[in-house]
Design an enzyme around this catalytic site. Structure first.
Site, short mmCIF file in Angstrom:
data_model
loop_
_atom_site.label_atom_id
_atom_site.label_comp_id
_atom_site.label_asym_id
_atom_site.label_seq_id
_atom_site.Cartn_x
_atom_site.Cartn_y
_atom_site.Cartn_z
N ARG A 170 0.83 -1.21 0.00
CA ARG A 170 0.00 0.00 0.00
C ARG A 170 0.87 1.26 0.00
O ARG A 170 0.58 2.21 -0.73
CB ARG A 170 -0.94 0.01 1.20
N ASN B 262 -6.00 -2.73 2.53
CA ASN B 262 -5.99 -4.17 2.70
C ASN B 262 -7.43 -4.66 2.88
O ASN B 262 -8.21 -4.04 3.59
CB ASN B 262 -5.19 -4.56 3.95
#
Length: 90
Positions: free
Chosen positions: A20, A38
């Protein structure tokens, strides 16, 4: 210049490896807005908004990911453009 939106779901070894963070860094370099987060099933969802060329560059990068990751698949769905501010990680 026309802007577009995509939702990508990236599977493989993509959690716990900085995926990320590096996605946000790349998106910011490309002036793309949206987020990376996530999901509970071990994938990462990426919502992205920008020009077709900007988004294609990020999608190409998502297929490889950062060095510590191992991307198996990227499922991409076009979505309506939505004005966003910046690129976030969740």
């Amino acid at each position: 210049m026309e802007k577009f939106g995509y939702k990508a779901v990236v599977s493989g070894t993509v959690q716990g490896v900085g995926f990320r963070y590096f996605t946000a860094k790349k998106a910011k370099q490309l002036n793309i807005t949206g987020y990376a987060k996530n999901l509970s099933n071990g994938t990462v969802e990426v919502l992205m908004f920008g020009t077709e060329l900007q988004l294609q560059n990020l999608l190409d990068w998502l297929g490889k990911g950062p060095q510590m990751s191992s991307v198996i698949d990227v499922k991409m769905t076009p979505i309506p453009f939505s004005e966003q501010v910046g690129f976030s990680c969740y």
